[in-house]
Design a protein around this motif. Structure first.
Motif, PDB file in Angstrom:
ATOM      1  N   PRO A   1      -1.512  -5.665 -20.215  1.00 26.45           N
ATOM      2  CA  PRO A   1      -0.420  -5.003 -19.614  1.00 26.45           C
ATOM      3  C   PRO A   1       0.770  -5.671 -19.706  1.00 26.45           C
ATOM      4  N   ARG A   2       2.151  -5.221 -20.125  1.00 25.02           N
ATOM      5  CA  ARG A   2       3.390  -5.640 -20.036  1.00 25.02           C
ATOM      6  C   ARG A   2       4.488  -5.187 -19.231  1.00 25.02           C
ATOM      7  N   LEU A   3       5.052  -5.802 -18.138  1.00 20.54           N
ATOM      8  CA  LEU A   3       5.838  -5.117 -17.429  1.00 20.54           C
ATOM      9  C   LEU A   3       7.271  -4.944 -18.231  1.00 20.54           C
ATOM     10  N   LEU A   4       7.956  -3.818 -18.110  1.00 23.28           N
ATOM     11  CA  LEU A   4       9.230  -3.575 -18.891  1.00 23.28           C
ATOM     12  C   LEU A   4      10.303  -3.795 -17.916  1.00 23.28           C
ATOM     13  N   GLN A   5      10.282  -3.266 -16.573  1.00 23.38           N
ATOM     14  CA  GLN A   5      11.400  -3.321 -15.795  1.00 23.38           C
ATOM     15  C   GLN A   5      10.841  -3.230 -14.339  1.00 23.38           C
ATOM     16  N   SER A   6      11.427  -3.642 -13.517  1.00 23.17           N
ATOM     17  CA  SER A   6      11.170  -3.451 -12.128  1.00 23.17           C
ATOM     18  C   SER A   6      12.135  -3.478 -11.077  1.00 23.17           C
ATOM     19  N   HIS A   7      11.948  -2.909  -9.958  1.00 28.03           N
ATOM     20  CA  HIS A   7      13.084  -2.788  -8.792  1.00 28.03           C
ATOM     21  C   HIS A   7      12.239  -2.603  -7.577  1.00 28.03           C
ATOM     22  N   ALA A   8      13.055  -2.904  -6.623  1.00 24.95           N
ATOM     23  CA  ALA A   8      12.527  -2.470  -5.006  1.00 24.95           C
ATOM     24  C   ALA A   8      13.294  -1.456  -4.511  1.00 24.95           C
ATOM     25  N   ARG A   9      12.645  -0.612  -3.954  1.00 18.81           N
ATOM     26  CA  ARG A   9      13.200   0.450  -3.195  1.00 18.81           C
ATOM     27  C   ARG A   9      12.754   0.681  -1.625  1.00 18.81           C
ATOM     28  N   ALA A  10      13.555   1.495  -1.100  1.00 17.06           N
ATOM     29  CA  ALA A  10      13.448   1.480   0.364  1.00 17.06           C
ATOM     30  C   ALA A  10      12.271   2.484   0.748  1.00 17.06           C
ATOM     31  N   CYS A  11      11.334   1.807   1.920  1.00 15.90           N
ATOM     32  CA  CYS A  11      10.360   2.658   2.285  1.00 15.90           C
ATOM     33  C   CYS A  11      10.426   2.214   3.911  1.00 15.90           C
ATOM     34  N   LEU A  12       9.517   3.229   4.565  1.00 20.15           N
ATOM     35  CA  LEU A  12       9.399   3.189   5.831  1.00 20.15           C
ATOM     36  C   LEU A  12       7.984   2.725   6.365  1.00 20.15           C
ATOM     37  N   ASP A  13       7.830   1.896   7.203  1.00 15.46           N
ATOM     38  CA  ASP A  13       6.455   1.764   7.918  1.00 15.46           C
ATOM     39  C   ASP A  13       6.411   2.703   9.107  1.00 15.46           C
ATOM     40  N   ALA A  14       5.819   3.739   9.082  1.00 15.46           N
ATOM     41  CA  ALA A  14       5.747   4.851   9.890  1.00 15.46           C
ATOM     42  C   ALA A  14       4.840   4.708  11.072  1.00 15.46           C
ATOM     43  N   THR A  15       4.225   3.352  11.092  1.00 16.45           N
ATOM     44  CA  THR A  15       3.125   3.019  12.052  1.00 16.45           C
ATOM     45  C   THR A  15       3.792   2.448  13.489  1.00 16.45           C
ATOM     46  N   GLY A  16       5.049   2.353  13.009  1.00 13.15           N
ATOM     47  CA  GLY A  16       5.854   1.409  14.231  1.00 13.15           C
ATOM     48  C   GLY A  16       6.541   2.361  14.986  1.00 13.15           C
ATOM     49  N   ASP A  17       7.023   1.735  16.385  1.00 15.38           N
ATOM     50  CA  ASP A  17       7.910   2.665  17.044  1.00 15.38           C
ATOM     51  C   ASP A  17       9.200   2.796  16.567  1.00 15.38           C
ATOM     52  N   ALA A  18       9.752   4.196  16.451  1.00 14.64           N
ATOM     53  CA  ALA A  18      10.951   4.602  15.735  1.00 14.64           C
ATOM     54  C   ALA A  18      12.063   3.827  16.336  1.00 14.64           C
ATOM     55  N   ASP A  19      12.452   3.943  17.655  1.00 19.81           N
ATOM     56  CA  ASP A  19      13.512   3.289  18.121  1.00 19.81           C
ATOM     57  C   ASP A  19      13.419   1.746  17.887  1.00 19.81           C
ATOM     58  N   GLU A  20      12.456   1.338  17.842  1.00 17.75           N
ATOM     59  CA  GLU A  20      12.478  -0.448  17.614  1.00 17.75           C
ATOM     60  C   GLU A  20      12.675  -0.760  16.161  1.00 17.75           C
ATOM     61  N   VAL A  21      12.298   0.392  15.391  1.00 21.10           N
ATOM     62  CA  VAL A  21      12.301   0.168  13.742  1.00 21.10           C
ATOM     63  C   VAL A  21      13.743   0.408  13.498  1.00 21.10           C
ATOM     64  N   LEU A  22      14.681   1.319  14.223  1.00 23.38           N
ATOM     65  CA  LEU A  22      16.038   1.521  13.836  1.00 23.38           C
ATOM     66  C   LEU A  22      16.787   0.478  14.663  1.00 23.38           C
ATOM     67  N   ARG A  23      16.505  -0.019  15.762  1.00 19.99           N
ATOM     68  CA  ARG A  23      17.292  -1.004  16.356  1.00 19.99           C
ATOM     69  C   ARG A  23      17.136  -2.370  15.330  1.00 19.99           C
ATOM     70  N   GLU A  24      15.924  -2.634  15.088  1.00 21.97           N
ATOM     71  CA  GLU A  24      16.022  -3.822  14.290  1.00 21.97           C
ATOM     72  C   GLU A  24      16.613  -3.755  12.709  1.00 21.97           C
ATOM     73  N   ALA A  25      16.824  -2.502  12.433  1.00 19.71           N
ATOM     74  CA  ALA A  25      17.440  -2.065  11.011  1.00 19.71           C
ATOM     75  C   ALA A  25      18.911  -2.168  11.200  1.00 19.71           C
ATOM     76  N   LEU A  26      19.447  -1.516  12.182  1.00 16.20           N
ATOM     77  CA  LEU A  26      20.503  -1.333  12.432  1.00 16.20           C
ATOM     78  C   LEU A  26      21.448  -2.009  13.098  1.00 16.20           C
ATOM     79  N   GLY A  27      20.938  -2.570  14.354  1.00 19.11           N
ATOM     80  CA  GLY A  27      21.554  -3.382  15.323  1.00 19.11           C
ATOM     81  C   GLY A  27      22.131  -2.524  16.377  1.00 19.11           C
ATOM     82  N   ALA A  28      22.336  -2.978  17.502  1.00 20.53           N
ATOM     83  CA  ALA A  28      23.002  -2.097  18.607  1.00 20.53           C
ATOM     84  C   ALA A  28      24.215  -1.630  18.261  1.00 20.53           C
ATOM     85  N   LYS A  29      25.087  -2.313  17.707  1.00 24.54           N
ATOM     86  CA  LYS A  29      26.571  -2.109  17.554  1.00 24.54           C
ATOM     87  C   LYS A  29      26.553  -0.820  16.492  1.00 24.54           C
ATOM     88  N   LYS A  30      25.924  -0.702  15.287  1.00 29.47           N
ATOM     89  CA  LYS A  30      25.768   0.311  14.106  1.00 29.47           C
ATOM     90  C   LYS A  30      25.133   1.520  15.210  1.00 29.47           C
TER      91      LYS A  30
END
Length: 400
Positions: free
Chosen positions: A169-198
């Motif tokens: 097989p030959r790779l033609l193109q690749s990229h990374a896109r956003a996903c969510l690990d939904a097994t975590g605590d949502a408030d912690e996930v959002l705090r780590e991602a956005l920070g308290a100020k945002k």
């Protein structure tokens, strides 16, 4: 232009001898997606080694029936002992997919940006081998898997099946896109991602939005609820910049028919939700979410741009994040967004590697080499065009 048959469904006499089993005369012609028994397709989706909400039968058949520029794909299939469907990939010719007149088959665009084929988890390598053989039977010299998860179980099965046949097989193109690990605590996930100020700024915006009425997050699940909610979604999507660009689903009768049919049908099996945010009685944002096995797929978002200063799309996504993290049935949410999506990337910090992969169907085949070169040149031209557009927009912004 090189001629290639649309793919036939290959029925296999045995699981272990897929590469040498010819297609029976009864199934040697073009096979429309509707020819796949719905019960078999649904059963395969439940057994699939890797989920793909966009290749669920109720979604893809609705796309195939009326979605703009996506109708009349064919079925590339693999069967165990001639009776049990173990692999399925909707496919179109390379000419139709890329306007390149060479003998290759390409995974069909299901409107969502994921084309991972459905492979039976109990015999994934044999299913992948059967799909490769089905492509050969149709006269293809290469199979192009578009928008697949590069590290996913399905791609690993194709890799093993290819190596078994001495193919690379030959790779033609690749990229990374956003996903969510939904097994975590949502408030912690959002705090780590956005920070308290945002997060504080977003709470301020939500409080300002509440001045127009109490803010509620609603989830439509039943067929009746979804049928009503999809109309709200279509109205919101067609009220903003997507309408200006002509990409809103509601602007095209075929697209609107597809999304109405698909969402209602998937709601019958609990595989579609439409989430929305309202201020009082006014819906300010809505999004369609598909569910397949332990994965959710964030399809499209529509917002009322009169409320843009309150970031309604972001506010809805924050509530959706909490909703998904609270659901034990969901482990991962795929944004199915572009690699540089400005809204979802800062919120969902996980990344999925997505790419296009070309699999030659014969060893040392010069035609497959030509197909690879043509696709490489096409991707270079597309990337050059994207770079040019970005440069023009930066220049316009700097000189405004």
């Amino acid at each position: 232009m090189a001629k290639i048959a649309e793919p036939a469904v290959v029925r296999r006499a045995s699981v272990t001898d897929a590469a040498r089993v010819p297609a029976p005369a009864a199934r040697s012609g073009p096979a429309p997606l509707a020819a796949i028994p719905a019960a078999q397709w649904r059963a395969l989706a439940e057994r699939a080694i890797e989920p793909n909400g966009y290749y669920l039968p109720d979604w893809e058949l609705a796309v195939d029936a009326s979605a703009r520029d996506r109708v009349a794909a064919s079925a590339l299939g693999a069967w165990s002992d001639g009776a049990r469907l173990i692999g399925l990939m909707p496919a179109v010719s390379m000419w139709r997919a890329c306007r390149i007149p060479l003998p290759a088959l390409v995974s069909a665009d299901p409107y969502g940006t994921l084309c991972t084929p459905l492979l039976d988890r109990a015999m994934a390598e044999d299913a992948a081998a059967g799909l490769l053989e089905a492509a050969r039977q149709a006269g293809a010299r290469a199979l192009i898997l578009r928008a697949v998860a590069l590290d996913g179980a399905a791609m690993k099965a194709f890799g093993e099946a290819s190596r078994r046949d001495g193919l690379r097989p030959r790779l033609l193109q690749s990229h990374a896109r956003a996903c969510l690990d939904a097994t975590g605590d949502a408030d912690e996930v959002l705090r780590e991602a956005l920070g308290a100020k945002k997060l504080k700024e977003l709470r301020r915006q939500r409080n300002r939005l509440a001045e127009h009425g109490a803010v509620h997050f609603d989830v439509a699940r039943t067929p009746r609820q979804v049928a009503a909610a999809v109309e709200t979604f279509l109205e919101l999507e067609a009220s903003g910049w997507k309408a200006t660009r002509g990409t809103a689903l509601g602007q095209h009768a075929g697209d609107a028919a597809f999304i109405r049919r698909a969402t209602s049908a998937l709601a019958e099996t609990g595989q579609c939700e439409i989430v929305s945010l309202r201020a009082g009685d006014t819906r300010v944002a809505a999004a369609i979410v598909l569910r397949h096995q332990d994965r959710a797929f964030y399809f499209k978002l529509g917002v009322d741009e009169r409320f843009a200063k309150f970031s309604p799309g972001v506010q809805l996504t924050l509530d959706l994040t909490r909703h998904l993290c609270a659901d034990p049935a969901i482990r991962l949410a795929d944004s199915t967004a572009g690699s540089d999506h400005p809204m979802i990337n800062p919120i969902w910090r996980g990344r999925l590697g997505i790419g296009d992969v070309l699999i030659p169907l014969r060893r040392n085949d010069p035609v497959a080499v030509l197909i690879h070169r043509a696709m490489t040149l096409r991707e270079f031209a597309r990337e050059l065009a994207r770079w040019t557009v970005r440069s023009i927009r930066r220049h316009e912004k700097d000189t405004a």
